[in-house]
Motif scaffolding. Structure first.
Motif, PDB file in Angstrom:
ATOM      1  N   ARG A 121      32.360  80.057  35.986  1.00  0.00           N
ATOM      2  CA  ARG A 121      31.546  80.238  34.783  1.00  0.00           C
ATOM      3  C   ARG A 121      32.395  80.716  33.602  1.00  0.00           C
ATOM      4  O   ARG A 121      31.973  80.645  32.454  1.00  0.00           O
ATOM      5  CB  ARG A 121      30.440  81.262  35.038  1.00  0.00           C
ATOM      6  N   SER A 122      33.609  81.185  33.892  1.00  0.00           N
ATOM      7  CA  SER A 122      34.554  81.590  32.848  1.00  0.00           C
ATOM      8  C   SER A 122      35.402  80.423  32.375  1.00  0.00           C
ATOM      9  O   SER A 122      36.251  80.595  31.497  1.00  0.00           O
ATOM     10  CB  SER A 122      35.467  82.706  33.366  1.00  0.00           C
ATOM     11  N   SER A 140      25.581  73.768  46.807  1.00  0.00           N
ATOM     12  CA  SER A 140      25.346  74.613  45.633  1.00  0.00           C
ATOM     13  C   SER A 140      26.658  75.067  45.005  1.00  0.00           C
ATOM     14  O   SER A 140      26.795  75.109  43.778  1.00  0.00           O
ATOM     15  CB  SER A 140      24.503  75.831  46.012  1.00  0.00           C
ATOM     16  N   LEU A 141      27.631  75.399  45.833  1.00  0.00           N
ATOM     17  CA  LEU A 141      28.937  75.818  45.324  1.00  0.00           C
ATOM     18  C   LEU A 141      29.623  74.676  44.593  1.00  0.00           C
ATOM     19  O   LEU A 141      30.184  74.863  43.505  1.00  0.00           O
ATOM     20  CB  LEU A 141      29.804  76.300  46.480  1.00  0.00           C
ATOM     21  N   ALA A 142      29.588  73.493  45.177  1.00  0.00           N
ATOM     22  CA  ALA A 142      30.199  72.337  44.524  1.00  0.00           C
ATOM     23  C   ALA A 142      29.514  72.050  43.187  1.00  0.00           C
ATOM     24  O   ALA A 142      30.185  71.723  42.193  1.00  0.00           O
ATOM     25  CB  ALA A 142      30.120  71.121  45.437  1.00  0.00           C
ATOM     26  N   ALA A 143      28.178  72.205  43.150  1.00  0.00           N
ATOM     27  CA  ALA A 143      27.438  71.979  41.904  1.00  0.00           C
ATOM     28  C   ALA A 143      27.806  73.001  40.843  1.00  0.00           C
ATOM     29  O   ALA A 143      27.668  72.736  39.640  1.00  0.00           O
ATOM     30  CB  ALA A 143      25.936  72.016  42.177  1.00  0.00           C
ATOM     31  N   ALA A 144      28.291  74.180  41.279  1.00  0.00           N
ATOM     32  CA  ALA A 144      28.704  75.236  40.347  1.00  0.00           C
ATOM     33  C   ALA A 144      30.181  75.114  39.972  1.00  0.00           C
ATOM     34  O   ALA A 144      30.757  76.047  39.413  1.00  0.00           O
ATOM     35  CB  ALA A 144      28.435  76.613  40.963  1.00  0.00           C
ATOM     36  N   SER A 145      30.798  73.976  40.288  1.00  0.00           N
ATOM     37  CA  SER A 145      32.192  73.682  39.936  1.00  0.00           C
ATOM     38  C   SER A 145      33.203  74.525  40.703  1.00  0.00           C
ATOM     39  O   SER A 145      34.322  74.758  40.228  1.00  0.00           O
ATOM     40  CB  SER A 145      32.417  73.844  38.425  1.00  0.00           C
ATOM     41  N   VAL A 146      32.829  74.982  41.902  1.00  0.00           N
ATOM     42  CA  VAL A 146      33.764  75.692  42.775  1.00  0.00           C
ATOM     43  C   VAL A 146      34.374  74.685  43.747  1.00  0.00           C
ATOM     44  O   VAL A 146      33.663  73.868  44.346  1.00  0.00           O
ATOM     45  CB  VAL A 146      33.048  76.814  43.555  1.00  0.00           C
ATOM     46  N   ASP A 147      35.689  74.736  43.929  1.00  0.00           N
ATOM     47  CA  ASP A 147      36.389  73.865  44.869  1.00  0.00           C
ATOM     48  C   ASP A 147      36.068  74.323  46.295  1.00  0.00           C
ATOM     49  O   ASP A 147      36.402  75.443  46.686  1.00  0.00           O
ATOM     50  CB  ASP A 147      37.897  73.945  44.607  1.00  0.00           C
ATOM     51  N   LEU A 152       9.651  86.334  45.502  1.00  0.00           N
ATOM     52  CA  LEU A 152      10.593  85.886  46.524  1.00  0.00           C
ATOM     53  C   LEU A 152      11.533  84.845  45.922  1.00  0.00           C
ATOM     54  O   LEU A 152      11.093  83.940  45.201  1.00  0.00           O
ATOM     55  CB  LEU A 152       9.834  85.269  47.706  1.00  0.00           C
ATOM     56  N   LEU A 153      12.838  84.994  46.203  1.00  0.00           N
ATOM     57  CA  LEU A 153      13.823  84.035  45.727  1.00  0.00           C
ATOM     58  C   LEU A 153      14.878  83.856  46.806  1.00  0.00           C
ATOM     59  O   LEU A 153      15.388  84.826  47.352  1.00  0.00           O
ATOM     60  CB  LEU A 153      14.498  84.546  44.443  1.00  0.00           C
ATOM     61  N   ARG A 154      15.191  82.597  47.146  1.00  0.00           N
ATOM     62  CA  ARG A 154      16.266  82.300  48.096  1.00  0.00           C
ATOM     63  C   ARG A 154      17.412  81.656  47.333  1.00  0.00           C
ATOM     64  O   ARG A 154      17.178  80.773  46.511  1.00  0.00           O
ATOM     65  CB  ARG A 154      15.768  81.375  49.200  1.00  0.00           C
ATOM     66  N   ALA A 155      18.633  82.104  47.611  1.00  0.00           N
ATOM     67  CA  ALA A 155      19.755  81.638  46.797  1.00  0.00           C
ATOM     68  C   ALA A 155      21.075  81.768  47.538  1.00  0.00           C
ATOM     69  O   ALA A 155      21.176  82.428  48.573  1.00  0.00           O
ATOM     70  CB  ALA A 155      19.823  82.446  45.501  1.00  0.00           C
ATOM     71  N   LEU A 156      22.087  81.151  46.981  1.00  0.00           N
ATOM     72  CA  LEU A 156      23.467  81.303  47.424  1.00  0.00           C
ATOM     73  C   LEU A 156      23.918  82.735  47.156  1.00  0.00           C
ATOM     74  O   LEU A 156      23.572  83.321  46.137  1.00  0.00           O
ATOM     75  CB  LEU A 156      24.338  80.321  46.642  1.00  0.00           C
TER      76      LEU A 156
END
Length: 315
Positions: free
Chosen positions: A58-59, A81-88, A41-45
């Motif tokens: 990521r590019s 999670s999105l902000a942590a992934a460098s998404v505005d 089981l995995l929960r994610a964005l």
């Protein structure tokens, strides 16, 4: 249409679905009426737009996500999670009294999957919300849309991008009628099933060049993804080129491979690469993505030679 640059550096705006994903690992996908025991089981964005925006980031290219989550705990976690992934996430909407979108994903031992999505907040986005995104769309180099929100909302965004001279990638997934958006797509991105639905003829593998050539009458350019066989590219001349995929070292989960493809494709186009070179980069990224369980925040880095190109444009 040539890449449009309104800012000092390339920037991709992605409009569409944002979900809380639950992955269940099973030895084999269940048949109708069958019960199987899960092994993980995995929960994610998740959500196609969220995955694609992370693939852009990521590019090494600026990514801004346009969409909506609910005013619940899931929505707050996804924004973080999105902000942590460098998404505005400055333009993301938090809709009151509406739950965040959800997806249930079953993945078998061969890496194949089945997915059920509940749109929730995604389904509440309207053309009026798109009007609020107008300045962000205008400042983008490339806009990316898919089929996870209402067709009217998606079409409104594509028309806004056209008014501002912003190149648009239309990912026709899930398949639906996007009407006036299709002729403006550059490229239109589909998998074999979606291409078959659109054209009313079977598209199966690299040998389908004659059928795929018909997409030159539908959009400014088109790309048909072929899974392990790579992708086919067609422009308005009707000329079709095949870009094979590298062999995957390990297949863990094919979920999100298409989103990795679209995100890296958008990043490469925003950096000024030709469609064929961008597709070659995207095929590599899709292959790399299937080596991990999950999508989005679990993607590896996809900086496939784009950093130097981005810096050259900025300079």
């Amino acid at each position: 249409m040539e890449p449009h640059v309104n800012s000092a550096t390339p920037r991709v705006a992605v409009l569409g679905g944002i979900n809380h994903d639950t992955f269940l690992r099973v030895s084999a996908l269940p048949q109708p009426g069958e019960t199987v025991i899960g092994t993980g089981l995995l929960r994610a964005l998740g959500g196609k737009a969220a995955n694609q925006a992370i693939a852009v980031a990521r590019s090494g290219v600026g990514a801004v996500l346009l969409g909506a989550v609910g005013d619940d705990a899931d929505g707050a976690r996804l924004v973080d999670s999105l902000a942590a992934a460098s998404v505005d996430v400055g333009d993301l909407l938090r809709l009151e009294h509406v739950p965040t979108g959800r997806a249930m994903i079953l993945v078998d031992d061969a890496g194949q999957n089945v997915i059920v999505v509940t749109p929730a907040a995604n389904g509440q986005l309207t053309a009026a919300h798109v009007a609020g995104f107008d300045a962000t769309i205008a400042s983008a180099t490339v806009l990316v849309v898919q089929g996870e929100i209402t067709a009217a909302t998606t079409i409104a965004a594509v028309l806004a991008a056209e008014r501002h001279g912003v190149r648009t990638i239309v990912n026709l997934a899930p398949y639906g009628d996007l009407g006036a958006a299709l002729p403006l797509a550059d490229p239109l991105v589909l998998n074999e099933i979606e291409a078959s639905q659109l054209l009313g003829r079977a598209v199966e593998g690299p040998g389908s060049t004659a059928v795929v050539a018909e997409l030159s009458r539908v959009a400014r350019s088109a790309v048909v993804t072929l899974g392990a066989d790579g992708a086919l590219v067609v422009d308005q001349t009707g000329t079709v080129r095949h870009h094979p995929a590298p062999a995957a070292a390990t297949v863990v989960d094919t979920t999100g491979a298409g989103d990795a493809f679209v995100g890296v494709l958008a990043a490469a186009i925003a950096c000024g690469l030709s469609l064929d070179v961008a597709v070659a980069r995207a095929v590599q990224a899709a292959t790399a993505s299937i080596g991990v369980l999950g999508a989005g925040e679990y993607y590896p880095d996809f900086d496939l030679g784009l950093t130097d190109r981005r810096e050259a444009i900025a300079g």
